[in-house]
Design a protein around this motif. Structure first.
Motif, PDB file in Angstrom:
ATOM      1  N   ASP A  90     -59.101  52.742  81.128  1.00  0.00           N
ATOM      2  CA  ASP A  90     -58.465  53.996  80.711  1.00  0.00           C
ATOM      3  C   ASP A  90     -57.294  54.337  81.632  1.00  0.00           C
ATOM      4  N   LYS A  91     -57.473  54.072  82.901  1.00  0.00           N
ATOM      5  CA  LYS A  91     -56.418  54.312  83.897  1.00  0.00           C
ATOM      6  C   LYS A  91     -55.202  53.423  83.613  1.00  0.00           C
ATOM      7  N   MET A  92     -55.451  52.177  83.250  1.00  0.00           N
ATOM      8  CA  MET A  92     -54.371  51.251  82.921  1.00  0.00           C
ATOM      9  C   MET A  92     -53.628  51.710  81.671  1.00  0.00           C
ATOM     10  N   ASP A  93     -54.392  52.121  80.658  1.00  0.00           N
ATOM     11  CA  ASP A  93     -53.770  52.555  79.414  1.00  0.00           C
ATOM     12  C   ASP A  93     -52.907  53.791  79.638  1.00  0.00           C
ATOM     13  N   ALA A  94     -53.390  54.743  80.428  1.00  0.00           N
ATOM     14  CA  ALA A  94     -52.617  55.959  80.697  1.00  0.00           C
ATOM     15  C   ALA A  94     -51.318  55.637  81.436  1.00  0.00           C
ATOM     16  N   ALA A  95     -51.384  54.726  82.397  1.00  0.00           N
ATOM     17  CA  ALA A  95     -50.182  54.352  83.152  1.00  0.00           C
ATOM     18  C   ALA A  95     -49.173  53.649  82.249  1.00  0.00           C
ATOM     19  N   LEU A  96     -49.650  52.783  81.371  1.00  0.00           N
ATOM     20  CA  LEU A  96     -48.750  52.077  80.457  1.00  0.00           C
ATOM     21  C   LEU A  96     -48.147  53.026  79.430  1.00  0.00           C
ATOM     22  N   GLU A  97     -48.922  54.008  78.996  1.00  0.00           N
ATOM     23  CA  GLU A  97     -48.362  55.021  78.088  1.00  0.00           C
ATOM     24  C   GLU A  97     -47.253  55.807  78.793  1.00  0.00           C
ATOM     25  N   ALA A  98     -47.480  56.158  80.055  1.00  0.00           N
ATOM     26  CA  ALA A  98     -46.444  56.866  80.823  1.00  0.00           C
ATOM     27  C   ALA A  98     -45.183  56.017  80.933  1.00  0.00           C
ATOM     28  N   ALA A  99     -45.350  54.709  81.151  1.00  0.00           N
ATOM     29  CA  ALA A  99     -44.192  53.814  81.219  1.00  0.00           C
ATOM     30  C   ALA A  99     -43.460  53.793  79.888  1.00  0.00           C
ATOM     31  N   GLY A 100     -44.218  53.720  78.785  1.00  0.00           N
ATOM     32  CA  GLY A 100     -43.583  53.727  77.470  1.00  0.00           C
ATOM     33  C   GLY A 100     -42.777  54.989  77.227  1.00  0.00           C
ATOM     34  N   ARG A 101     -43.278  56.124  77.689  1.00  0.00           N
ATOM     35  CA  ARG A 101     -42.529  57.388  77.551  1.00  0.00           C
ATOM     36  C   ARG A 101     -41.245  57.347  78.379  1.00  0.00           C
ATOM     37  N   LEU A 102     -41.352  56.844  79.613  1.00  0.00           N
ATOM     38  CA  LEU A 102     -40.174  56.739  80.475  1.00  0.00           C
ATOM     39  C   LEU A 102     -39.127  55.825  79.854  1.00  0.00           C
ATOM     40  N   PHE A 103     -39.554  54.677  79.339  1.00  0.00           N
ATOM     41  CA  PHE A 103     -38.618  53.711  78.759  1.00  0.00           C
ATOM     42  C   PHE A 103     -37.989  54.260  77.477  1.00  0.00           C
TER      43      PHE A 103
END
Length: 223
Positions: A4-17
């Motif tokens: 879940d921690k990995m998914d949240a971090a990757l979602e944050a990256a997707g928002r930034l990108f």
């Protein structure tokens, strides 16, 4: 395991990108991830594979070869490249240089953030299938991963599909092995680049890649 921690971090990256590409005048179409961008996305990504172990903190090495006897490096390497892209954006103010970098490096990082979110969904099922020695289950996992990747590829806007071989991008997430992870102690001597813990094997590959990239840049500059 910190899925879940990995998914949240990757979602944050997707928002930034998504935000950076929108500011550069590019529509991300079905790859867009809307919403507020949290602070220090690169830090969230670097920490996302770290979790409390029984005898202290541990980190995940990402990926197993098809024969389960070796480590496959593309997933860990791609996470490093996602972090690198996030750092570039977070370290640069709004400027023409930031737009140039966004257009050059962020599209692939956005693709990989999405593909990694799919990939990590199958880590736990892969582990269960391995424990049960369920060959049919492992084959089903790979089929599911490939199917989801194919659906994702169709969401990319035309300008990304024209620039990248989307089939090759997705193949890097399944061709060499299974979506699996191995926990390892996070001791002080564990190698880190951009604060991402990694094995010596991956660390050498990334160091060699960075050195080669720098040399190619110098050759282009002094032609």
């Amino acid at each position: 395991m910190p899925f879940d921690k990995m998914d949240a971090a990757l979602e944050a990256a997707g928002r930034l990108f998504t935000q950076a590409l929108n500011q550069a005048g590019r529509d991300c179409a079905g790859l867009a991830l809307k919403g507020p961008v949290p602070p220090a996305v690169a830090g969230l990504l670097a920490d996302c594979i770290v979790y409390p172990g029984q005898n202290g903190p541990e980190f995940l090495t990402l990926g197993l070869t098809r024969d389960f006897k070796g480590y496959t490096y593309p997933p860990h390497f791609r996470l490093f490249m996602i972090i690198n892209a996030a750092l570039l954006l977070e370290d640069l103010p709004q400027s023409p240089l930031r737009v140039e970098i966004a257009l050059a490096q962020i599209p692939r990082a956005l693709i990989d953030a999405h593909m990694m979110r799919i990939w990590i969904k199958y880590i736990r099922p892969t582990g269960l299938a391995l424990v049960r020695q369920d060959k049919a289950g492992l084959e089903s996992i790979l089929r599911g991963l490939i199917t989801e990747n194919m659906a994702l590829r169709r969401l990319a806007p035309d300008w990304i599909q024209q620039r990248f071989d989307m089939e090759q991008c997705s193949r890097e997430w399944y061709a060499g092995g299974f979506p699996a992870a191995i926990g390892q102690p996070l001791t002080p001597d564990v190698k880190r680049i951009n604060n991402l813990p990694m094995t010596e094997f991956v660390g050498k590959l990334i160091t060699d890649f960075l050195a080669q990239t720098q040399m190619e840049g110098l050759r282009e500059r002094f032609k």
